[in-house]
Write a protein that holds these residues in place. Structure first.
Motif, PDB file in Angstrom:
ATOM      1  N   GLU A 135       0.950  -1.229  -0.052  1.00  0.00           N
ATOM      2  CA  GLU A 135       0.001  -0.143  -0.009  1.00  0.00           C
ATOM      3  C   GLU A 135       0.817   1.373  -0.015  1.00  0.00           C
ATOM      4  O   GLU A 135       0.628   2.311  -0.569  1.00  0.00           O
ATOM      5  CB  GLU A 135      -0.875  -0.257   1.093  1.00  0.00           C
ATOM      6  CG  GLU A 135      -1.929  -1.044   1.052  1.00  0.00           C
ATOM      7  CD  GLU A 135      -3.020  -1.256   2.200  1.00  0.00           C
ATOM      8  OE1 GLU A 135      -3.247  -0.077   2.835  1.00  0.00           O
ATOM      9  OE2 GLU A 135      -3.665  -2.208   2.527  1.00  0.00           O
ATOM     10  N   ASP A 136       2.027   1.305   0.665  1.00  0.00           N
ATOM     11  CA  ASP A 136       2.711   2.508   0.876  1.00  0.00           C
ATOM     12  C   ASP A 136       4.197   2.121   1.043  1.00  0.00           C
ATOM     13  O   ASP A 136       4.548   1.795   2.299  1.00  0.00           O
ATOM     14  CB  ASP A 136       2.191   3.307   1.817  1.00  0.00           C
ATOM     15  CG  ASP A 136       3.029   4.845   1.859  1.00  0.00           C
ATOM     16  OD1 ASP A 136       4.257   4.822   1.677  1.00  0.00           O
ATOM     17  OD2 ASP A 136       2.169   5.687   1.855  1.00  0.00           O
ATOM     18  N   ALA A 137       5.056   1.907   0.065  1.00  0.00           N
ATOM     19  CA  ALA A 137       6.411   1.407   0.315  1.00  0.00           C
ATOM     20  C   ALA A 137       7.272   2.331   1.306  1.00  0.00           C
ATOM     21  O   ALA A 137       8.182   1.856   2.008  1.00  0.00           O
ATOM     22  CB  ALA A 137       7.074   1.424  -0.977  1.00  0.00           C
ATOM     23  N   ARG A 138       6.933   3.443   1.187  1.00  0.00           N
ATOM     24  CA  ARG A 138       7.838   4.570   2.063  1.00  0.00           C
ATOM     25  C   ARG A 138       7.546   4.089   3.629  1.00  0.00           C
ATOM     26  O   ARG A 138       8.422   4.086   4.442  1.00  0.00           O
ATOM     27  CB  ARG A 138       7.321   5.944   1.913  1.00  0.00           C
ATOM     28  CG  ARG A 138       8.428   6.932   2.543  1.00  0.00           C
ATOM     29  CD  ARG A 138       8.213   8.351   2.317  1.00  0.00           C
ATOM     30  NE  ARG A 138       7.171   8.929   2.852  1.00  0.00           N
ATOM     31  CZ  ARG A 138       6.366   9.988   2.668  1.00  0.00           C
ATOM     32  NH1 ARG A 138       6.969  10.629   1.443  1.00  0.00           N
ATOM     33  NH2 ARG A 138       5.714  10.498   3.247  1.00  0.00           N
ATOM     34  N   ALA A 149      15.566  -1.880  12.884  1.00  0.00           N
ATOM     35  CA  ALA A 149      17.086  -1.372  13.113  1.00  0.00           C
ATOM     36  C   ALA A 149      17.134  -0.455  14.413  1.00  0.00           C
ATOM     37  O   ALA A 149      18.050  -0.210  14.591  1.00  0.00           O
ATOM     38  CB  ALA A 149      17.747  -1.097  11.556  1.00  0.00           C
ATOM     39  N   ASN A 150      16.027  -0.199  14.921  1.00  0.00           N
ATOM     40  CA  ASN A 150      15.751   0.721  16.172  1.00  0.00           C
ATOM     41  C   ASN A 150      16.794   2.161  15.839  1.00  0.00           C
ATOM     42  O   ASN A 150      17.225   2.652  16.744  1.00  0.00           O
ATOM     43  CB  ASN A 150      16.426  -0.037  17.314  1.00  0.00           C
ATOM     44  CG  ASN A 150      16.092   0.695  18.622  1.00  0.00           C
ATOM     45  OD1 ASN A 150      14.770   1.157  18.631  1.00  0.00           O
ATOM     46  ND2 ASN A 150      16.738   0.745  19.459  1.00  0.00           N
ATOM     47  N   MET A 151      16.401   2.716  14.586  1.00  0.00           N
ATOM     48  CA  MET A 151      17.087   3.718  14.323  1.00  0.00           C
ATOM     49  C   MET A 151      16.079   4.957  14.586  1.00  0.00           C
ATOM     50  O   MET A 151      14.746   4.684  14.845  1.00  0.00           O
ATOM     51  CB  MET A 151      17.044   4.001  12.657  1.00  0.00           C
ATOM     52  CG  MET A 151      18.156   3.148  11.907  1.00  0.00           C
ATOM     53  SD  MET A 151      18.288   3.578  10.382  1.00  0.00           S
ATOM     54  CE  MET A 151      19.785   2.827  10.012  1.00  0.00           C
ATOM     55  N   SER A 152      16.673   6.248  15.311  1.00  0.00           N
ATOM     56  CA  SER A 152      16.034   7.152  15.526  1.00  0.00           C
ATOM     57  C   SER A 152      15.360   7.954  14.365  1.00  0.00           C
ATOM     58  O   SER A 152      15.486   7.585  13.206  1.00  0.00           O
ATOM     59  CB  SER A 152      16.926   8.175  16.062  1.00  0.00           C
ATOM     60  OG  SER A 152      17.766   8.810  15.079  1.00  0.00           O
ATOM     61  N   ASP A 161      16.208  10.050   3.255  1.00  0.00           N
ATOM     62  CA  ASP A 161      16.261  11.462   2.664  1.00  0.00           C
ATOM     63  C   ASP A 161      15.138  12.057   2.782  1.00  0.00           C
ATOM     64  O   ASP A 161      14.627  12.641   1.649  1.00  0.00           O
ATOM     65  CB  ASP A 161      16.928  11.362   1.260  1.00  0.00           C
ATOM     66  CG  ASP A 161      17.342  12.764   0.458  1.00  0.00           C
ATOM     67  OD1 ASP A 161      17.757  13.515   1.234  1.00  0.00           O
ATOM     68  OD2 ASP A 161      17.335  12.922  -0.606  1.00  0.00           O
ATOM     69  N   LEU A 162      14.667  12.115   3.817  1.00  0.00           N
ATOM     70  CA  LEU A 162      13.341  12.801   4.203  1.00  0.00           C
ATOM     71  C   LEU A 162      13.345  13.723   5.251  1.00  0.00           C
ATOM     72  O   LEU A 162      14.548  13.754   5.984  1.00  0.00           O
ATOM     73  CB  LEU A 162      12.298  11.768   4.712  1.00  0.00           C
ATOM     74  CG  LEU A 162      11.721  10.656   3.618  1.00  0.00           C
ATOM     75  CD1 LEU A 162      10.903   9.796   4.346  1.00  0.00           C
ATOM     76  CD2 LEU A 162      11.081  11.382   2.419  1.00  0.00           C
ATOM     77  N   SER A 163      12.429  14.394   5.552  1.00  0.00           N
ATOM     78  CA  SER A 163      12.484  15.388   6.884  1.00  0.00           C
ATOM     79  C   SER A 163      12.449  14.752   8.150  1.00  0.00           C
ATOM     80  O   SER A 163      11.413  13.712   8.047  1.00  0.00           O
ATOM     81  CB  SER A 163      11.599  16.702   6.515  1.00  0.00           C
ATOM     82  OG  SER A 163      10.432  16.339   6.789  1.00  0.00           O
ATOM     83  N   PRO A 164      12.683  14.885   9.145  1.00  0.00           N
ATOM     84  CA  PRO A 164      12.538  14.356  10.588  1.00  0.00           C
ATOM     85  C   PRO A 164      10.770  14.492  10.747  1.00  0.00           C
ATOM     86  O   PRO A 164      10.260  13.381  11.102  1.00  0.00           O
ATOM     87  CB  PRO A 164      13.313  15.132  11.558  1.00  0.00           C
ATOM     88  CG  PRO A 164      14.373  15.596  10.756  1.00  0.00           C
ATOM     89  CD  PRO A 164      13.867  16.089   9.335  1.00  0.00           C
ATOM     90  N   ALA A 165      10.244  15.636  10.410  1.00  0.00           N
ATOM     91  CA  ALA A 165       8.788  15.624  10.500  1.00  0.00           C
ATOM     92  C   ALA A 165       7.925  14.874   9.732  1.00  0.00           C
ATOM     93  O   ALA A 165       7.257  14.225  10.164  1.00  0.00           O
ATOM     94  CB  ALA A 165       8.302  17.216  10.206  1.00  0.00           C
ATOM     95  N   THR A 166       8.464  14.602   8.401  1.00  0.00           N
ATOM     96  CA  THR A 166       7.887  13.422   7.593  1.00  0.00           C
ATOM     97  C   THR A 166       7.897  11.981   8.120  1.00  0.00           C
ATOM     98  O   THR A 166       7.000  11.467   8.224  1.00  0.00           O
ATOM     99  CB  THR A 166       8.499  13.622   6.225  1.00  0.00           C
ATOM    100  OG1 THR A 166       8.219  14.980   5.644  1.00  0.00           O
ATOM    101  CG2 THR A 166       7.729  12.594   5.187  1.00  0.00           C
ATOM    102  N   VAL A 167       9.185  11.732   8.574  1.00  0.00           N
ATOM    103  CA  VAL A 167       9.317  10.695   9.187  1.00  0.00           C
ATOM    104  C   VAL A 167       8.437  10.409  10.430  1.00  0.00           C
ATOM    105  O   VAL A 167       7.894   9.284  10.543  1.00  0.00           O
ATOM    106  CB  VAL A 167      10.848  10.274   9.515  1.00  0.00           C
ATOM    107  CG1 VAL A 167      11.010   9.069  10.250  1.00  0.00           C
ATOM    108  CG2 VAL A 167      11.675  10.126   8.345  1.00  0.00           C
ATOM    109  N   LYS A 168       8.531  11.439  11.214  1.00  0.00           N
ATOM    110  CA  LYS A 168       7.727  11.409  12.397  1.00  0.00           C
ATOM    111  C   LYS A 168       6.111  11.092  12.245  1.00  0.00           C
ATOM    112  O   LYS A 168       5.409  10.078  12.841  1.00  0.00           O
ATOM    113  CB  LYS A 168       7.800  12.555  13.422  1.00  0.00           C
ATOM    114  CG  LYS A 168       7.277  12.420  14.745  1.00  0.00           C
ATOM    115  CD  LYS A 168       7.530  13.762  15.505  1.00  0.00           C
ATOM    116  CE  LYS A 168       7.477  13.238  17.164  1.00  0.00           C
ATOM    117  NZ  LYS A 168       7.692  14.343  17.884  1.00  0.00           N
TER     118      LYS A 168
END
Length: 187
Positions: A135-138, A149-152, A161-168
Motif C-alpha cells: 500500500e505504501d512502500a515508504r 534497526a531501532n534507528m532514531s 532522505d526525508l525530513s524528520p517531521a515527515t518520518v515522524k
C-alpha cells in the motif's frame, strides 16, 4: 567511524580487496551489534537467537564485499532488512518445530499505541509489514528502519532522505495502521 570512512571501505571491499573487507567488518561490527541487541530486546525473554549470532547471520546475508552498497546509509538500511528476515526466518523455524505450541514474540510496547496486548507475534508484524509495503512502500521502509534497526527519527530521515517531521508523521501513521491490521487479522 564516519559515514565517509565506511563508504570508502565499502568501495574498497567491493573492489575485492581482502584487507578492506576485514577492516569493513571491524568498522561496522559494533554498530551491527548495537542494532542486533536493540532488536533482541524486543523479543520475548528466553529467545534462542543471540545478538552475536544475529549479527553474524546478517553480515553473511549482506555480503559487504559484493560492491553493491552505495554508502553507509544504504548498507545499514539493508542491514535492517536482513535483521528482519533473520528474525522472521527464525520465528518460522521455531513455529514449524512446535506446530503452534508457541510463536516467537516481539514487543511493540515502545510504539506508544494502546493495544490489548503488550507484545505481538513477529510473524504477524512481518505479514502486516508486507501488506503495508504493497500500500505504501515508504511507510514500510520507515517501520523497518525504526522497528527492526531501532534507528532514531533523525537517522531514519537521513537514511530515507526525508525530513524528520515527515518520518515522524509516517511513523505515527504506520504504527496505528500496523496495530489495526494485526488486530483485524488475528486468528
Amino acid at each position: 567511524m564516519s559515514g565517509s570512512d565506511v563508504t570508502r571501505l565499502l568501495d574498497a571491499a567491493g573492489g575485492g580487496e581482502k584487507e578492506a573487507i576485514g577492516r569493513l567488518y571491524q568498522a561496522v561490527y559494533d554498530e551491527l551489534r548495537l542494532l542486533a541487541e536493540s532488536s533482541m530486546r524486543k523479543e520475548r525473554s528466553g529467545h534462542t537467537l543471540q545478538p552475536t549470532a544475529l549479527v553474524n547471520e546478517v553480515y553473511l546475508r549482506l555480503n559487504p564485499g559484493s560492491g553493491e552498497w552505495q554508502n553507509r546509509r544504504h548498507f545499514f538500511g539493508a542491514a535492517a532488512q536482513a535483521m528482519r528476515r533473520v528474525l522472521v526466518d527464525h520465528a518460522r523455524r521455531k513455529h514449524a518445530e512446535k506446530r503452534g505450541a508457541g510463536q516467537e514474540r516481539v514487543t511493540l510496547s515502545d510504539l506508544d499505541i494502546s493495544a490489548p496486548e503488550e507484545d505481538m507475534d513477529v510473524l504477524a508484524v512481518n505479514d502486516a509489514l508486507d501488506q503495508l509495503a504493497k500500500e505504501d512502500a515508504r511507510l514500510a521502509e520507515v517501520v523497518s528502519l525504526r522497528f527492526f534497526a531501532n534507528m532514531s527519527i533523525e537517522d531514519t530521515a537521513r537514511a530515507l532522505d526525508l525530513s524528520p517531521a515527515t518520518v515522524k508523521r509516517d511513523w505515527t501513521f504506520a504504527r496505528a495502521w500496523l496495530c489495526e491490521h494485526i488486530q483485524q487479522h488475528r486468528p
